[in-house]
Design a protein around this motif. Structure first.
Motif, PDB file in Angstrom:
ATOM      1  N   GLN A  76     -20.142 -43.913  16.104  1.00  0.00           N
ATOM      2  CA  GLN A  76     -19.860 -43.619  17.708  1.00  0.00           C
ATOM      3  C   GLN A  76     -19.697 -42.139  17.994  1.00  0.00           C
ATOM      4  O   GLN A  76     -19.539 -41.293  17.111  1.00  0.00           O
ATOM      5  N   TRP A  77     -19.915 -41.848  19.210  1.00  0.00           N
ATOM      6  CA  TRP A  77     -19.595 -40.555  19.704  1.00  0.00           C
ATOM      7  C   TRP A  77     -18.394 -40.528  20.566  1.00  0.00           C
ATOM      8  O   TRP A  77     -18.404 -41.483  21.529  1.00  0.00           O
ATOM      9  N   ILE A  78     -17.536 -39.606  20.404  1.00  0.00           N
ATOM     10  CA  ILE A  78     -16.310 -39.364  21.025  1.00  0.00           C
ATOM     11  C   ILE A  78     -16.243 -38.200  21.571  1.00  0.00           C
ATOM     12  O   ILE A  78     -16.506 -37.031  21.004  1.00  0.00           O
ATOM     13  N   LEU A  79     -15.804 -38.010  22.991  1.00  0.00           N
ATOM     14  CA  LEU A  79     -15.594 -36.579  23.514  1.00  0.00           C
ATOM     15  C   LEU A  79     -14.215 -36.343  23.971  1.00  0.00           C
ATOM     16  O   LEU A  79     -13.553 -37.358  24.667  1.00  0.00           O
TER      17      LEU A  79
ATOM     18  N   ALA B 270     -25.696 -38.649  29.670  1.00  0.00           N
ATOM     19  CA  ALA B 270     -24.957 -39.826  30.326  1.00  0.00           C
ATOM     20  C   ALA B 270     -24.996 -40.870  29.513  1.00  0.00           C
ATOM     21  O   ALA B 270     -26.054 -41.415  28.782  1.00  0.00           O
ATOM     22  N   GLY B 271     -23.899 -41.568  29.248  1.00  0.00           N
ATOM     23  CA  GLY B 271     -24.200 -42.948  28.756  1.00  0.00           C
ATOM     24  C   GLY B 271     -23.979 -42.817  27.166  1.00  0.00           C
ATOM     25  O   GLY B 271     -24.137 -43.840  26.611  1.00  0.00           O
ATOM     26  N   ALA B 272     -23.769 -41.712  26.905  1.00  0.00           N
ATOM     27  CA  ALA B 272     -23.582 -41.506  25.198  1.00  0.00           C
ATOM     28  C   ALA B 272     -22.423 -41.659  24.450  1.00  0.00           C
ATOM     29  O   ALA B 272     -22.684 -41.887  23.198  1.00  0.00           O
ATOM     30  N   PHE B 273     -21.253 -41.681  25.146  1.00  0.00           N
ATOM     31  CA  PHE B 273     -19.973 -41.644  24.394  1.00  0.00           C
ATOM     32  C   PHE B 273     -19.242 -42.988  24.625  1.00  0.00           C
ATOM     33  O   PHE B 273     -19.030 -43.540  25.628  1.00  0.00           O
TER      34      PHE B 273
END
Length: 358
Positions: A112-115, A173-176
């Protein structure tokens, strides 16, 4: 920066994908170079491994200068003690947040990607990357201190730094799967506009966790800080030269150290009834308390914008962006997962990652 970051990096001006036009590498790191937008053809420099993804006319220069100064002071050892930020112990704070608000990150199998949106000195971002080695963590901040921060944490392979603005986030957009923003959105020209921008980065069924200044009367600790900003400093902290504001904060804390100590002790006892006591440091001497009070005072009085929001107002923002009812058990903290409207954005990210692997 590492090449995998291109998976989620986007032009902040038009939202198109960016390509690596030129680069100088040092092992897996791209130390310098140029990114070019595939849409509007704008160019963005990579400096000291950090892509500079800013739209110049959109910046609040006072905030950029003020927070850059603050983080450089901290990096120079004149702020709070290492491992403490805003009166919280960083490892314990991240563990509490992880278990309380986004425990799903421990059980998911897919990377997963976390921001961390508005990472500051990024100790929290680094702790997240260490806490979740199976995931990728992106830390963005508009301050110029981010390059020194990136150098400090350059050996954390799943941590990526971007100089960017939360009002024009240079991200897909919608990546995280999880977006975190603590103490940042209310320092922009419009808290709700900034909230909407970071909310758009969350994937279907992903989570958004923010901390915002609570409205007056909702929390006695922050009411005390609002009195400091609005009355003791008469709102002048955002109008004076930044080094002078820091000097004023040091003098203020020195003059009123007894009253500040009493206030902090009283609020610490109250907060330990709400939050886990282990997230708070124990000040071993007066000097530690003073450094923490100066850092917090500067952060409180320096910014141009400091908007305060009631719980029901923020709950409405979450609902409008397709999230479930947020957890509001802790003053100023909000956390919710997005409803499943569409998996298209998540599929786009997976496809981009597959292409990158090839």
């Amino acid at each position: 920066m590492r090449r995998i970051l291109l998976t989620v990096l986007r032009c902040p001006a038009c939202g198109s994908a960016v390509m690596l036009a030129s680069s100088m590498t040092d092992g897996p790191q791209i130390e310098s170079g140029t990114l070019k937008c595939s849409g509007c053809e704008r160019s963005y420099a990579i400096i000291d491994s950090v892509p500079r993804m800013l739209v110049e006319g959109n910046l609040d220069r006072h905030s950029v200068k003020g927070f850059s100064f603050q983080w450089k002071v901290r990096q120079g050892g004149a702020g709070e003690d290492t491992g403490v930020i805003y009166g919280y112990r960083i490892p314990q704070l991240v563990e509490w947040m992880s278990q309380t608000f986004f425990s799903h990150l421990d059980t998911t199998e897919r990377q997963q990607w976390i921001l961390d949106a508005g990472c500051g000195s990024a100790e929290k971002s680094a702790e997240l990357a260490v806490r979740y080695p199976q995931h990728q963590v992106v830390a963005i901040d508009q301050s110029t201190a981010i390059r020194q921060t990136a150098a400090r944490f350059g050996d954390v392979a799943n941590l990526h730094f971007v100089q960017g603005d939360v009002l024009r986030p240079p991200l897909l957009a919608g990546a995280f799967n999880q977006v975190i923003s603590i103490g940042v959105l209310h320092h922009t020209r419009s808290t709700q506009a900034a909230f909407d921008k970071v909310a758009d980065l969350v994937e279907p069924r992903g989570g958004l966790f923010v901390w915002l200044y609570p409205r007056e009367g909702e929390d006695s600790f922050w009411d005390g800080l609002y009195r400091q900003r609005d009355h003791h400093f008469a709102g002048l902290g955002s109008k004076l030269p930044i080094p002078l504001v820091m000097a004023w904060c040091r003098l203020y804390v020195k003059m009123f150290s007894n009253q500040i100590k009493d206030f902090l002790v009283r609020e610490h006892e109250r907060n330990c009834q709400i939050f886990p006591p282990e997230i708070y440091p124990v000040f071993h001497n007066r000097a530690e308390m003073i450094r923490s009070a100066v850092f917090l005072s500067f952060d409180n009085v320096m910014p141009r914008y400091q908007f305060r929001h009631g719980s029901q107002e923020v709950i409405g923002w979450y609902e409008a962006k397709g999230f479930g009812a947020p957890n509001t058990s802790y003053p100023g903290f909000f956390a919710a997962r997005r409803s499943k409207h569409s998996d298209a954005a998540a599929e786009d990210v997976s496809a981009a990652e597959s292409q990158d692997d090839e």
